[in-house]
Design an enzyme around this catalytic site. Sequence first.
Site, short mmCIF file in Angstrom:
data_model
loop_
_atom_site.label_atom_id
_atom_site.label_comp_id
_atom_site.label_asym_id
_atom_site.label_seq_id
_atom_site.Cartn_x
_atom_site.Cartn_y
_atom_site.Cartn_z
N HIS A 176 -9.19 8.19 3.41
CA HIS A 176 -9.14 6.91 3.59
C HIS A 176 -10.39 6.43 3.79
O HIS A 176 -10.73 5.20 3.75
CB HIS A 176 -8.49 6.62 5.17
CG HIS A 176 -7.02 7.15 5.17
ND1 HIS A 176 -6.68 8.45 5.47
CD2 HIS A 176 -5.91 6.52 4.93
CE1 HIS A 176 -5.56 8.61 5.37
NE2 HIS A 176 -4.92 7.50 5.18
N HIS B 219 0.95 -1.23 -0.15
CA HIS B 219 0.07 -0.19 0.16
C HIS B 219 0.93 1.26 -0.20
O HIS B 219 0.72 2.19 -0.80
CB HIS B 219 -0.92 0.00 1.22
CG HIS B 219 -1.82 0.98 1.51
ND1 HIS B 219 -3.06 1.41 1.30
CD2 HIS B 219 -1.32 2.58 1.98
CE1 HIS B 219 -3.19 2.63 1.83
NE2 HIS B 219 -2.40 3.39 1.91
N GLU B 220 1.76 1.48 1.10
CA GLU B 220 2.35 2.59 1.20
C GLU B 220 3.50 2.73 -0.06
O GLU B 220 3.49 3.86 -0.65
CB GLU B 220 3.50 2.19 2.25
CG GLU B 220 2.67 2.56 3.66
CD GLU B 220 1.87 3.64 3.93
OE1 GLU B 220 1.81 4.60 3.11
OE2 GLU B 220 0.84 3.48 4.70
N GLU C 213 -5.83 6.96 -2.24
CA GLU C 213 -5.54 5.94 -1.15
C GLU C 213 -6.41 4.62 -1.73
O GLU C 213 -5.78 3.43 -1.53
CB GLU C 213 -6.79 6.48 -0.16
CG GLU C 213 -5.93 7.06 0.98
CD GLU C 213 -4.69 6.32 1.64
OE1 GLU C 213 -5.07 5.25 2.06
OE2 GLU C 213 -3.50 6.75 1.97
N HIS D 260 2.02 4.43 -2.97
CA HIS D 260 1.67 5.81 -3.00
C HIS D 260 3.01 6.50 -3.96
O HIS D 260 2.58 7.55 -4.65
CB HIS D 260 1.96 6.32 -1.74
CG HIS D 260 0.61 6.37 -0.95
ND1 HIS D 260 -0.62 6.95 -1.39
CD2 HIS D 260 -0.03 5.79 -0.12
CE1 HIS D 260 -1.59 6.95 -0.56
NE2 HIS D 260 -1.11 5.86 0.31
N TYR E 1 -3.87 14.60 -3.03
CA TYR E 1 -4.30 13.81 -1.91
C TYR E 1 -5.45 14.59 -1.06
O TYR E 1 -5.27 15.06 0.24
CB TYR E 1 -3.03 13.63 -0.78
CG TYR E 1 -3.35 12.34 -0.26
CD1 TYR E 1 -3.34 11.05 -0.54
CD2 TYR E 1 -3.26 12.49 1.31
CE1 TYR E 1 -3.59 9.91 0.27
CE2 TYR E 1 -3.47 11.43 2.02
CZ TYR E 1 -3.61 10.12 1.48
OH TYR E 1 -3.72 9.02 2.29
N ASP F 234 -12.94 12.14 4.90
CA ASP F 234 -11.17 11.80 4.72
C ASP F 234 -10.92 10.85 3.77
O ASP F 234 -11.84 10.10 3.41
CB ASP F 234 -10.90 11.08 6.20
CG ASP F 234 -9.52 11.05 6.23
OD1 ASP F 234 -8.94 9.89 6.01
OD2 ASP F 234 -8.92 11.76 6.91
#
Length: 556
Positions: free
Chosen positions: A458, A370-371, A394, A374, A385, A456
């Site tokens: 997320h 996931h990270e 996300e 980005h 973002y 948000d």
Amino acid sequence: MSPLYARHKRTTLAIATAVATGALLTTGLASGTAVAQSPADSTKAAPLAAAPLQLSAAARTTLIQQQQADAPETATAIGLGSQEKLVVKDVVKDVDGTVHTRYERTYAGLPVLGGDLIVHQSASGATKGVTKGLKTNFKVASVKPQIAAATAEKQALTAAQAAGSAKTAADAAPRKVIWAGSGTPVLAYETVVGGFQDDGTPNQLHVITDAATGKKLFEYQGIETASTGTGKTLYSGTVSLTTNLSGSTYQLYDTTRGGHKTYNLARGTSGTGTLFTDADNVWGTGAASSSSTDQTAAADAAYGAQETWDFYKDTFGRNGIKNNGVGAYSRVHYSSAYVNAFWDDSCFCMTYGDGSSNTHPLTSLDVAGHEMSHGVTSNTAGLNYSGESGGLNEATSDIFGTGVEFYANNSSDVGDYLIGEKININGDGTPLRYMDKPSKDGGSADYWSSSVGSKDVHYSSGVANHFFYLLSEGSGSKTINGVSYNSPTYNGATLTGIGRAAALQIWYKALTTYMTSTTKYSGARTATLSAASALYGSSSTQYAAVAAAWTAVNVS
């Protein structure tokens, strides 16, 4: 991405554009019925004519140089004004010779934020089309600011403090830009505020201020909340790790994947840290430890980087996060009891906290995928973002993090459509997010509505996560790899998935070829339909399935 999840005690400012840092917590078209495909299908791409061609570093550099040399002619051909120029950001070449060149735009020598575009050319060099974030050309009356840079800086510092930032300071003097991310393009200042967010995550808050009125126009977070040795990991069991022997000492340094290294911050919050070394090439114990020198978290991080690199290369032909063969590096044991993980483009590195009591490191496989995804988003579409584009940012990391987990085929962490299920961040054994029915986490959206962009990022990501699950697996009740799912649809339709392999190819091509920094959900529908058409044909089952899946999450 931004931190991995959103924290309820404050508004999480999302991540993932020019300086992308991300963390895990709180980062009229035809419709039709999809045809079934086994959910256990391979994620490796078929040799499709519109699939990206894997270029050597030298070939990619040469192609970028060629496109930059032709940029003035291209700018004229697509109708840009005399004060506008194009700067090549990336180039993708398909198997059939089609070239997709992603450009940043300048106006009177100033960067145009939101002005990025992609020019599509056939193998013969003919222009096939242009994908623009900013749909029209423009003129700015003056590039002379009416307010002082210090005024913009003060506003940015105030915004960061209001968001809970600690040790706030501007990283550099505000720079003049043209803001074209929304509304009529105007002269603006961009100020980047450093320091730390309220939970210890590094801060890179970008604040855009109108240079004529002093009004704040936009803000987004730049931190997106990652010899063969044996790794005894906490989450993935015993795995093989590619390491380096230097003299008589082994280093957690993978020379075969762009030179990825894993460092120990030992509770620090800045710098590179110390490279992990070992005498016997066995890393970790397989058990949690609160020690700041523990190798187990490092083994998980190195394994996650290894699998993420291989997933992108084997699935899409992508050679590293920037597609240039250069590896990132990872840092573990960030701060103390830091319950997050994040990607930071400014250091081109992945960072992991050790979680509650320093015994729950956020180093699981899907978190790593996931990270680091980005970073891929930052170096391709650069999805802002914030708002709907932030939700898409996300979701992209959740989608590819899921792809990494399935790709690894690890019996200790089998592939599933749950995000962060191994790290137990909620403390009750539940995952962080659910792709089949996102609202099960208590905050994410199952379907699009006009208010989704105010959530948000997320949580607004739920719409795209749900789309991807439906496209891959279809609706209704089913069990995959021992996990039960029951995915609803907004319109009550029954969908049959086309398989994860095809869904991944479509999302990747849409991200790298048809999305821009300001793409919203309606634009994502258009981008994925364009990708499905290029890959499989506009009359294909896959194309119809994409349209049907978007309709099923109320995106038209």
